[in-house]
Design an enzyme around this catalytic site. Structure first.
Site, PDB file in Angstrom:
ATOM      1  N   LYS A  79     -17.221  53.354-120.354  1.00 38.76           N
ATOM      2  CA  LYS A  79     -15.792  53.543-120.120  1.00 38.76           C
ATOM      3  C   LYS A  79     -15.048  53.148-121.392  1.00 38.76           C
ATOM      4  O   LYS A  79     -15.442  52.180-122.063  1.00 38.76           O
ATOM      5  CB  LYS A  79     -15.347  52.683-118.930  1.00 38.76           C
ATOM      6  CG  LYS A  79     -13.876  52.864-118.555  1.00 38.76           C
ATOM      7  CD  LYS A  79     -13.526  52.108-117.276  1.00 38.76           C
ATOM      8  CE  LYS A  79     -12.065  52.297-116.889  1.00 38.76           C
ATOM      9  NZ  LYS A  79     -11.729  51.630-115.606  1.00 38.76           N
ATOM     10  N   SER A 154      -9.516  54.150-111.795  1.00 40.23           N
ATOM     11  CA  SER A 154      -9.259  54.588-113.149  1.00 40.23           C
ATOM     12  C   SER A 154     -10.510  55.034-113.910  1.00 40.23           C
ATOM     13  O   SER A 154     -10.384  55.700-114.933  1.00 40.23           O
ATOM     14  CB  SER A 154      -8.603  53.449-113.945  1.00 40.23           C
ATOM     15  OG  SER A 154      -9.484  52.346-114.073  1.00 40.23           O
ATOM     16  N   SER A 178     -11.320  50.533-109.168  1.00 39.93           N
ATOM     17  CA  SER A 178     -11.534  51.581-110.170  1.00 39.93           C
ATOM     18  C   SER A 178     -12.968  52.013-110.395  1.00 39.93           C
ATOM     19  O   SER A 178     -13.204  52.988-111.100  1.00 39.93           O
ATOM     20  CB  SER A 178     -10.950  51.144-111.506  1.00 39.93           C
ATOM     21  OG  SER A 178      -9.583  51.448-111.527  1.00 39.93           O
TER      22      SER A 178
HETATM   23  N1  GLN Z   1      -5.797  51.856-108.602  1.00 38.20           N
HETATM   24  C1  GLN Z   1      -5.599  50.483-108.876  1.00 38.20           C
HETATM   25  C2  GLN Z   1      -4.460  50.313-109.856  1.00 38.20           C
HETATM   26  O1  GLN Z   1      -3.902  51.274-110.217  1.00 38.20           O
HETATM   27  C3  GLN Z   1      -6.854  49.856-109.398  1.00 38.20           C
HETATM   28  C4  GLN Z   1      -7.127  50.144-110.822  1.00 38.20           C
HETATM   29  C5  GLN Z   1      -8.346  49.440-111.339  1.00 38.20           C
HETATM   30  O2  GLN Z   1      -9.195  48.968-110.580  1.00 38.20           O
HETATM   31  N2  GLN Z   1      -8.409  49.318-112.637  1.00 38.20           N
HETATM   32  O3  GLN Z   1      -4.116  49.251-110.263  1.00 38.20           O
END
Ligand code: GLN
Length: 495
Positions: A79, A154, A178
């Site tokens: 990532k 994400s 995410s």
């Molecule tokens: N969807 C969640 C957010 O927008 C989690 C994102 C993540 O785990 N990095 O914060």
């Protein structure tokens, strides 16, 4: 011979050992697939094939000279919020579009030391804020199961790349879901370890008390192969926990899967609150069928209570932006990253660099977080949310007095259409089942359990602290007795 991209990490390691193929063969095969097919999904931000081939050739030489590392020469990708020395690390943001890290994240170093070869850096929501990968400065990622849909986020690029057969395994990070949510949307397995299990050194911070790196693979066993070398104490991360690491892979390989009731004695907790309003009917059916399958494998399903997910959601969306606003204050246009053209003065340099360098969602979070932390609101919002966080932890502890693992849907829906322009609050609601895990620092994974509306559905398994091995073994038993994780999107069958 089965096409190389259909092989598991276990099979790849075996093939390398037996000299059925070399690491260079693997890197060339995956690089060709990515070159010819990734225009469809946009999973990669940086393709690092020249370096990958050099590392593969070195791995082949080392193996020839007697290096017996099991994973030596197996391809993977990272990532793009994990710092990699000498290549771009963008965190999906214009702010870091030209940032080259002077050092490797501990996780990147550990994975390289295990022998893995990185093919490049994977697309993601900007600074890991998002659930659909649409906030990336480098363009949205397309879900391999339906290119008109989001891959989740994400870590959308990581999930899409594994599902498409571009890499056997990939890293991700999970602050509120995410890893698990994109794993669910793309039909792959993904695990977020216990907070403190994996070093955060060199992982670009979003919300430091919640962030944790983990892995994606086509199975629990593949996830374990990549996760095991990532884990362990790191003095460079003040929240890293110093305790012996588990032998995740050996534990899975030693797990009996084919007895009549391989999960006999295992108590799986199910909470009504995870099946409330907002859960898609077809998703619920798949989840109920998976729970029935777990029962058939010998597990006992017990009812547990957890904190009302609406409260958990509100707590997360106060604390995560508060931490983000503080973490992202370092991007000021001075030290590194994007700098605006011709600033009038210092204030103009800060303001325009940040306004031009950050996208809309990141700016929204910075504004929300700064508000929650500002004098006069701090006690009412931030401190209160911290107290609620403590109660959420206690509720999980109570639930775990009655069961070994808690199961729930990973997400209330399947992947939605790209560009549907859902309002932020609706998107935040999609995180309702995953964020409690981060607030409590627990490990959790998502594995595919079928389809709803023609798209993959993931089941979330939440464990007690340090129960990664138990979670992976449990999912492995399910996968040894079912076929859902073997279903492939059409793109994975090409090439
Ligand atoms: N969807 C969640 C957010 O927008 C989690 C994102 C993540 O785990 N990095 O914060």
């Amino acid at each position: 011979m089965t096409q190389l991209h259909h092989l598991s990490v276990h099979e790849l390691a075996q093939g390398l050992k037996d000299k059925t193929f070399s690491s260079s063969d693997l890197v060339k095969h995956f690089a060709n697939r990515i070159d010819s097919l990734d225009a469809k999904t946009n999973s990669f931000i940086t393709k690092d094939f020249d370096n990958a081939l050099k590392h593969a050739e070195l791995a082949d030489k080392l193996r020839h000279n007697g290096d017996t590392r099991v994973l030596l020469g197996v391809p993977m990708a990272h990532k793009d919020n994990l710092c990699t020395k000498g290549t771009l690390t963008t965190a999906g943001s214009k702010m870091l579009h030209n940032f080259v890290s002077p050092y490797d994240a501990t996780v990147v170093e550990n994975i390289a030391n295990a022998g893995f070869v990185s093919l490049g850096k994977l697309n993601m929501d900007e600074f890991a804020m998002g659930s659909d990968n649409e906030s990336s400065h480098f363009g949205a990622v397309h879900n391999p199961w339906d290119l008109d849909r989001v891959p989740g986020g994400s870590s959308g690029g990581s999930a899409a790349a594994v599902a498409s057969g571009f890499v056997p395994v990939a890293t991700g990070s999970d602050t509120g879901g995410s890893i698990r949510q994109p794993a669910s949307f793309c039909g792959v397995t993904g695990i977020k370890p216990t907070y403190g299990r994996v070093s955060r050194y060199g992982m670009i911070a979003y919300a430091s008390s919640l962030d944790q790196a983990g892995t994606f693979g086509k199975s629990a066993l593949d996830c374990a192969y990549l996760l095991e070398p990532m884990t362990g104490y790191d003095a460079k991360d003040a929240t890293s926990i110093n305790r012996p690491t588990d032998s995740l892979v050996a534990d899975i390989l030693a797990t009996a899967t084919d007895s009549d009731k391989p999960l006999a004695g295992k108590k799986i907790g199910v909470a009504k609150a995870y099946f409330g309003a907002g859960l898609d009917g077809e998703v619920e059916q798949s989840i109920r069928a998976a729970l029935a399958q777990y029962e058939a494998l010998g597990a006992e399903i017990v009812e547990v209570d957890i904190t009302d997910p609406a409260i958990t959601l509100a707590t997360y969306y106060l604390l995560a932006p508060a931490e983000a606003s503080s973490n992202l204050s370092r991007y000021d246009g001075v030290r590194f990253g994007y700098r605006c053209e011709n600033p009038k003065d210092l204030a103009d340099l800060y303001t325009r660099s940040r306004s031009e360098g950050f996208g809309a969602e990141v700016q929204r979070r910075i504004i929300m977080g700064t508000y929650a932390l500002s004098a006069g609101y701090f006690d009412a919002y931030y401190i209160k949310a911290q107290k609620v966080r403590r109660l959420i932890v206690e509720d999980f502890n109570k639930a775990f007095e009655k069961c070994d693992i808690i199961a729930s849907p990973t997400a209330p829906t399947t992947a939605y259409k790209l560009g549907e322009s859902l309002d932020p609050a609706t998107i935040y609601l999609g995180d309702v089942y995953t964020i409690g895990v981060n607030l409590a620092g627990l490990p959790a994974l998502s594995h595919p359990v079928g389809t709803a509306n023609g798209l993959p559905v993931g089941l979330q398994l939440i464990g007690k602290h340090w129960a990664e091995s138990e979670l992976l073994q449990t999912a492995h038993i399910y996968q040894a007795n079912t076929q859902f994780h073997k279903e492939l999107p059409s793109i994975a069958k090409l090439g």
